[in-house]
Design a protein around this motif. Structure first.
Motif, short mmCIF file in Angstrom:
data_model
loop_
_atom_site.label_atom_id
_atom_site.label_comp_id
_atom_site.label_asym_id
_atom_site.label_seq_id
_atom_site.Cartn_x
_atom_site.Cartn_y
_atom_site.Cartn_z
N ARG A 1 40.69 -55.27 44.87
CA ARG A 1 40.18 -56.59 44.52
C ARG A 1 40.99 -57.25 43.40
NH1 ARG A 1 36.83 -53.66 46.87
NH2 ARG A 1 37.35 -52.09 45.36
N THR A 2 41.28 -56.51 42.34
CA THR A 2 41.98 -57.13 41.21
C THR A 2 43.38 -57.56 41.61
OG1 THR A 2 40.70 -55.78 39.67
CG2 THR A 2 42.67 -56.83 38.82
N ARG A 3 44.12 -56.66 42.27
CA ARG A 3 45.49 -56.99 42.65
C ARG A 3 45.53 -58.14 43.65
NH1 ARG A 3 49.09 -55.37 46.60
NH2 ARG A 3 47.66 -53.80 47.42
N PRO B 1 30.98 -53.97 40.48
CA PRO B 1 32.40 -54.33 40.42
C PRO B 1 33.19 -53.86 41.63
CG PRO B 1 31.95 -52.52 38.92
CD PRO B 1 30.61 -52.99 39.43
N LEU B 2 32.61 -52.93 42.41
CA LEU B 2 33.24 -52.37 43.60
C LEU B 2 34.52 -51.62 43.23
CD1 LEU B 2 32.70 -55.35 46.09
CD2 LEU B 2 31.23 -53.35 45.75
N PRO B 3 34.93 -50.62 44.00
CA PRO B 3 34.33 -50.19 45.26
C PRO B 3 33.05 -49.39 45.05
CG PRO B 3 36.09 -48.70 44.68
CD PRO B 3 36.10 -49.79 43.64
N ARG B 4 32.16 -49.47 46.01
CA ARG B 4 30.96 -48.64 45.96
C ARG B 4 31.17 -47.43 46.86
NH1 ARG B 4 26.50 -51.93 49.71
NH2 ARG B 4 27.94 -52.41 51.40
N ILE B 5 30.47 -46.38 46.56
CA ILE B 5 30.49 -45.18 47.41
C ILE B 5 29.12 -45.08 48.08
CG2 ILE B 5 30.94 -42.71 47.52
CD1 ILE B 5 33.32 -44.43 46.67
N ASP B 6 28.13 -44.61 47.33
CA ASP B 6 26.79 -44.55 47.89
C ASP B 6 25.74 -45.05 46.90
OD1 ASP B 6 26.89 -42.53 46.05
OD2 ASP B 6 26.43 -40.90 47.45
N GLU B 7 26.18 -45.80 45.86
CA GLU B 7 25.25 -46.26 44.83
C GLU B 7 24.32 -47.36 45.33
OE1 GLU B 7 28.82 -47.51 43.89
OE2 GLU B 7 29.04 -45.40 44.40
N ILE B 8 24.80 -48.15 46.30
CA ILE B 8 23.99 -49.23 46.87
C ILE B 8 23.97 -49.05 48.38
CG2 ILE B 8 23.71 -51.72 47.17
CD1 ILE B 8 25.23 -52.16 44.59
N HIS C 1 19.07 -60.38 46.95
CA HIS C 1 19.50 -59.80 45.67
C HIS C 1 21.01 -59.58 45.62
CE1 HIS C 1 15.31 -59.08 44.78
NE2 HIS C 1 15.16 -58.22 45.79
N ALA C 2 21.62 -59.29 46.75
CA ALA C 2 23.02 -58.85 46.79
C ALA C 2 23.97 -60.00 46.47
CB ALA C 2 23.34 -58.27 48.17
N LYS C 3 24.69 -59.87 45.38
CA LYS C 3 25.68 -60.88 44.99
C LYS C 3 27.05 -60.25 44.75
CE LYS C 3 22.70 -64.29 44.84
NZ LYS C 3 22.75 -65.38 45.84
N TYR C 4 27.24 -58.99 45.13
CA TYR C 4 28.47 -58.30 44.76
C TYR C 4 29.69 -58.74 45.57
CZ TYR C 4 25.41 -55.29 47.63
OH TYR C 4 24.48 -54.82 48.53
N PHE C 5 29.49 -59.22 46.81
CA PHE C 5 30.66 -59.73 47.54
C PHE C 5 31.04 -61.12 47.04
CE2 PHE C 5 28.93 -56.57 50.64
CZ PHE C 5 30.00 -55.70 50.57
#
Length: 310
Positions: A57-59, A267-274, A283-287
């Motif tokens: 994401r950052t790059r 902040p991503l990446p997620r593994i299995d936290e969500i 609720h989901a605003k991470y994307f």
């Protein structure tokens, strides 16, 4: 407010008014970030993207931000592709890259690398993450996402859960949230709680954070739930990672006691936290949070490289 030629190494280098100015310009950048408007206002400028640690994401968002503004990008994404693999020092690498571009974006596995780069570069340096240190542009996009979703930051109840010891995103974020007077709750096992130095710093700035290891107790009053990954790559001892892996997991059952307008960030990446089922909730605003990296980083490039005309 003049940001021309300014390094962005730590969020602590910015005061509240400066952050608010960046967020204001970021809002103006949204239609350009979406491609609804065009603005090649930095045409002829060159960005040096130096990523010596994995990043998606950052790059990519820095590259996208640059292209949206007409900036050309030279990219190095592995140490093996540089003379560092031959023994060249980071200082010499920075001096060399500095001659080839107008601004350097650096991600590095060692804390303090960005500060060192700023010392040896004549052109401005933006820290894209240095080890377990700080990640100021992630903090800025987090603040931008919170403000867009909640219309304010002051006085919000913000719960931060997961790896608070090694997570550089949260180290920067709590500094900024303290400037805005947010109420902070840190949820983590004792071994991964926010470092004492970070707590001391924000306490001296007026924050009174709550520390707990019980997520279920913190969710009902939360306005924002900021979830982080347990970072296996930061653990010096794999057995210690295994003790805490998968300790916190956000699913719809966990959110039943949450406020209807709770905002969940990551902040991503997620593994299995969500759990994926949360993706379909309001609720989901991470994307959206991930997208917001583009207008925020566009704003920084525009302001630091002296853009005009928007």
């Amino acid at each position: 407010m003049n940001f021309y030629d300014k390094d962005i190494v730590s969020i602590r280098d910015l005061d509240r008014k400066q952050i608010e100015e960046i967020l204001k310009v970021s809002e103006k950048m949204v239609p350009y970030a979406k491609g609804e408007k065009r603005a090649k206002v930095l045409e002829g400028k060159i960005l040096g993207n130096l990523f010596f640690e994995p990043s998606t994401r950052t790059r990519l968002s820095f590259e996208s931000a640059a292209h949206r503004l007409g900036v050309d990008v030279i990219d190095v994404s592995e140490m093996s592709m540089t003379a560092i693999s031959k023994g060249e020092t980071l200082a010499d690498t920075i001096r060399m890259v500095d001659a080839y571009c107008d601004l350097i974006v650096l991600r590095h596995p060692h804390e303090g690398a960005a500060r060192l780069a700023a010392k040896f570069s004549d052109n401005p340096v933006i820290n894209a993450g240095d080890g377990a240190g700080s990640h100021p542009t992630q903090t800025l996009l987090d603040l931008f996402t919170i403000k867009r979703a909640k219309k304010r930051i002051d006085g919000l109840n913000i719960v931060i859960v997961g790896d608070l010891k090694y997570g550089r995103t949260v180290h920067s974020l709590v500094d900024a949230l303290t400037l805005f007077g947010a109420n902070l709750t840190f949820v983590a096992p004792e071994t991964l709680q926010m470092p004492d130095d970070n707590i001391k710093h924000i306490t001296e700035k007026g924050s009174k954070p709550k520390l707990t290891d019980r997520l279920e107790d913190a969710i009902p009053n939360a306005d924002v739930l900021y979830v982080t990954r347990i970072q296996k790559e930061r653990f010096p001892d794999p057995s210690e990672y295994n003790k805490v892996a998968g300790m916190y997991r956000i699913d719809n059952a966990m959110l039943r006691e949450a406020k209807k307008d709770l905002v969940v960030l990551h902040p991503l990446p997620r593994i299995d936290e969500i759990a994926p089922e949360v993706d379909d909730t309001s609720h989901a605003k991470y994307f959206e949070q991930a997208f917001n990296g583009i207008p925020v980083r566009m704003a920084l490039l525009y302001m630091i490289l002296g853009g005009e005309g928007l």
